[in-house]
Design an enzyme around this catalytic site. Structure first.
Site, PDB file in Angstrom:
ATOM      1  CB  SER A  26      -8.004   6.379  18.028  1.00 50.71           C
ATOM      2  OG  SER A  26      -8.660   4.863  16.779  1.00 50.71           O
ATOM      3  CB  THR A  29      -7.691   2.583  14.275  1.00 51.17           C
ATOM      4  OG1 THR A  29      -8.849   3.426  14.022  1.00 51.17           O
ATOM      5  CG2 THR A  29      -6.978   1.871  12.886  1.00 51.17           C
ATOM      6  NE  ARG A  33      -4.787  -0.248  10.419  1.00 53.64           N
ATOM      7  CZ  ARG A  33      -5.517  -0.001   9.991  1.00 53.64           C
ATOM      8  NH1 ARG A  33      -6.849  -0.663   9.980  1.00 53.64           N
ATOM      9  NH2 ARG A  33      -5.771   1.339   9.582  1.00 53.64           N
ATOM     10  CD  GLU A 176      -4.233  12.385   7.019  1.00 51.02           C
ATOM     11  OE1 GLU A 176      -4.243  12.821   8.880  1.00 51.02           O
ATOM     12  OE2 GLU A 176      -4.597  11.110   6.728  1.00 51.02           O
ATOM     13  CE  LYS A 218      -1.326  10.523   6.269  1.00 47.59           C
ATOM     14  NZ  LYS A 218      -0.510   9.832   7.135  1.00 47.59           N
ATOM     15  CB  SER A 260      -1.417   3.810   2.544  1.00 45.20           C
ATOM     16  OG  SER A 260      -1.581   3.350   3.216  1.00 45.20           O
ATOM     17  N   GLY A 261      -3.918   5.162   2.207  1.00 48.26           N
ATOM     18  CA  GLY A 261      -5.605   5.196   2.078  1.00 48.26           C
ATOM     19  C   GLY A 261      -6.202   3.401   1.682  1.00 48.26           C
ATOM     20  CB  SER A 288       2.384  10.001   5.863  1.00 48.98           C
ATOM     21  OG  SER A 288       2.303  10.412   7.492  1.00 48.98           O
ATOM     22  N   GLY A 290       0.851   4.933   6.708  1.00 53.13           N
ATOM     23  CA  GLY A 290       0.364   3.748   8.026  1.00 53.13           C
ATOM     24  C   GLY A 290       0.077   2.191   7.590  1.00 53.13           C
ATOM     25  NE  ARG A 291      -5.708   1.720   6.144  1.00 49.93           N
ATOM     26  CZ  ARG A 291      -6.232   2.393   5.422  1.00 49.93           C
ATOM     27  NH1 ARG A 291      -6.797   1.794   5.213  1.00 49.93           N
ATOM     28  NH2 ARG A 291      -6.256   3.674   5.428  1.00 49.93           N
TER      29      ARG A 291
END
Ligand code: 13P
Length: 336
Positions: A26, A29, A33, A176, A218, A260-261, A288, A290-291
């Site tokens: 979003s 977020t 980053r 998810e 997910k 990946s959390g 799946s 992100g980071r």
């Protein structure tokens, strides 16, 4: 690409070791980053960054789907091509995050994901914009008295309601249920919470008549809490995660793509590889992230267009490493 069923879409996304690039941060977020590299989070900067990711050579053959945020699915690249077309040209399918974020349950620390209101109308527009799959994220905390059965039940029921509405709109729902790593809890606590969520989720999905063969899960991996003094090994995380999935996930589900959390990029790859080396399951076990896919690319980019190819190389490398991990063919030596 033409698909005749939801199962064909879901299966395509995870075919041949391919996984998903989660780029659906979003705006708040994404701002977090960008703050970490000192870049202002303007619409143009967000566009430029994502455009360069989607144009990376390593998208091809390694990434089968990209999850977008509402702003991004509507954006055009600097040369006027839509970002959706750029993703399609790399052989990946565009997806869209459709939940509306978290709302606290009463005055507790637990939350219920919002977004069922108006979902059907939003989905019709996203379908027209080219989305082939969607994502809804539920967040589950581990702590004193948590997760409560009420929080699990309310969130898993909402995930199932969402999934049914998505399938009625001819897209693949990604469900998810994220059990957060935050905290000092043990891997046993994570196993227990994850297992309770998955059991509840598949019971609601069945109850609502969701087609499991046209759904992607997910989940989090089963890990120690990020602040636990005793951290489980790569092998233990892999084994406990596979055990938990085998106990709760129907064999007819085509793909499981992990988040990946907060794991480091290489840990996320090593865990996935170790699971696929264990084997013995029907679903594709893929990613799946992100980071864990973007972090090295973000650091290489630093908001400077002259760093674009370095950032693309960083993303391409992680995408390839994770594709190999999805086939159980990764090795630490490939990272050097
Ligand atoms: P991370 O891999 O950074 O956890 O993000 C994946 C995601 O889409 C979370 O919803």
């Amino acid at each position: 690409m033409n698909f005749n069923s939801l199962n064909e879409i879901a299966s395509y996304i995870v075919s041949d070791g391919k996984g998903i690039l989660a780029a659906d941060e979003s705006n708040p977020t994404c701002t977090k980053r960008f703050d970490s590299i000192g870049v202002e989070s303007t619409e143009e900067n967000r566009r430029d960054y994502r455009e360069l990711l989607f144009r990376a050579e390593g998208m091809k053959g390694n990434i089968g789907g990209v999850i977008l945020f509402d702003e991004t699915i509507r954006q055009k690249a600097a040369d006027g091509t839509s970002l959706v077309d750029i993703i399609n040209a790399k052989g990946a399918l565009p997806g869209i995050k459709v939940d509306k974020g978290l709302s606290a349950i009463g005055d507790s620390e637990e939350s219920l994901t919002q977004g069922l209101d108006g979902l059907d109308e939003r989905l019709k527009e996203y379908f027209e914009l080219g989305a082939k799959f969607t994502k809804w994220r539920a967040v589950i905390n581990i702590g004193e008295g948590m997760p409560s059965s009420e929080a699990i039940s309310a969130n898993m029921e909402a995930l199932a309601d969402y999934a049914k509405i998505v399938q009625n709109n001819n897209m693949v729902p990604m469900v998810e249920p994220e059990v957060l790593m935050d905290g000092a809890h043990s891997i046993d606590d994570c196993y227990d919470a994850t297992s309770r969520c998955l059991e509840s989720l598949f019971s609601y999905l069945t109850d609502r008549g969701v087609d499991i063969t046209g759904t992607i899960l997910k989940p989090n991996m089963v890990t120690s809490g990020s602040k636990a003094s005793n951290q489980a090994s790569i092998e233990e995380v892999a084994q406990r995660t596979v055990d938990c999935l085998k106990a709760n996930v129907p064999e007819s589900l085509p793909g499981i793509t992990f988040l990946s959390g907060g794991q480091s990029d290489v840990d996320a790859t090593a865990h996935l590889d170790a699971m696929n080396k264990i084997g013995g399951f029907n679903w594709k076990l893929s990613f799946s992230y992100g980071r864990a896919l973007q972090q090295p690319a973000l650091k290489a980019w630093m908001g400077q267009s002259e760093n674009g190819s370095l950032a693309q190389e960083a993303l391409s490398h992680r995408a390839l490493m994770n594709k190999l991990a999805s086939e159980g063919k990764w090795d630490q030596s490939l990272e050097n």
